[in-house]
Motif scaffolding. Structure first.
Motif, PDB file in Angstrom:
ATOM      1  N   ARG A  81      -1.185  74.057 125.259  1.00 17.81           N
ATOM      2  CA  ARG A  81      -1.541  72.847 126.014  1.00 17.81           C
ATOM      3  C   ARG A  81      -1.910  71.724 125.042  1.00 17.81           C
ATOM      4  NH1 ARG A  81      -5.074  74.993 129.741  1.00 17.81           N
ATOM      5  NH2 ARG A  81      -6.958  74.590 128.559  1.00 17.81           N
ATOM      6  N   LEU A  84       1.118  70.185 123.543  1.00 17.56           N
ATOM      7  CA  LEU A  84       2.147  69.788 124.521  1.00 17.56           C
ATOM      8  C   LEU A  84       3.340  70.746 124.517  1.00 17.56           C
ATOM      9  CD1 LEU A  84       2.197  65.904 123.937  1.00 17.56           C
ATOM     10  CD2 LEU A  84       0.855  67.190 125.596  1.00 17.56           C
ATOM     11  N   ARG A  90       3.059  69.996 130.884  1.00 13.49           N
ATOM     12  CA  ARG A  90       3.773  68.721 130.641  1.00 13.49           C
ATOM     13  C   ARG A  90       4.329  68.129 131.920  1.00 13.49           C
ATOM     14  NH1 ARG A  90       6.648  71.251 126.243  1.00 13.49           N
ATOM     15  NH2 ARG A  90       8.452  71.389 127.599  1.00 13.49           N
TER      16      ARG A  90
END
Ligand code: SF4
Ligand code: SF4
Length: 111
Positions: A81, A84, A90
């Motif tokens: 996380r 990304l 996302r």
């Protein structure tokens, strides 16, 4: 679930940075996509909420999905996380749109 997955492939996989631009996933076999892995739980979680607050859906994502995902450590931190690297994180707003669209269809059978 097939209905959801087919829309996800059409609307998300085609633009996903881990895809090939045509809807096919390029993630290595040992790296599961969280959208694919947790789809039934994601749909169930989103269906259980009726709110105008995006943050409320994100909180539910963290407590219902991330809490059981191997990506997140006991301290609540997820390296994917933070970098990304999680497609579910996302594209969560797009996942929400798809689930809401299917829910709104009069003839849909949302299992
Ligand atoms: S990572 Fe997930 S969303 Fe992205 S292309 Fe692969 S299956 Fe689709
Ligand atoms: S953000 Fe992290 S913990 Fe949550 S689903 Fe994605 S990989 Fe799993």
């Amino acid at each position: 679930m097939e209905q959801f997955w087919s829309l996800i492939q059409k609307r998300i996989c085609r633009k996903c940075i881990d895809g090939n631009g045509k809807g096919d996933c390029r993630l290595p076999a040992e790296q599961a996509c969280a959208i694919q892995e947790f789809l039934p739980q994601i749909v169930q979680t989103v269906k259980s909420i009726d709110s105008d607050s995006y943050e409320e859906y994100v909180r539910a994502l963290r407590s219902s999905i991330c809490a059981r995902c191997p990506g997140q450590g006991e301290n609540g931190v997820c390296r994917k996380r933070d970098h990304l690297e999680c497609a579910l994180d996302r594209y969560f707003s797009l996942v929400l749109d798809i689930i809401e669209d299917v829910k709104a269809r009069p003839t849909s059978v949302v299992a």
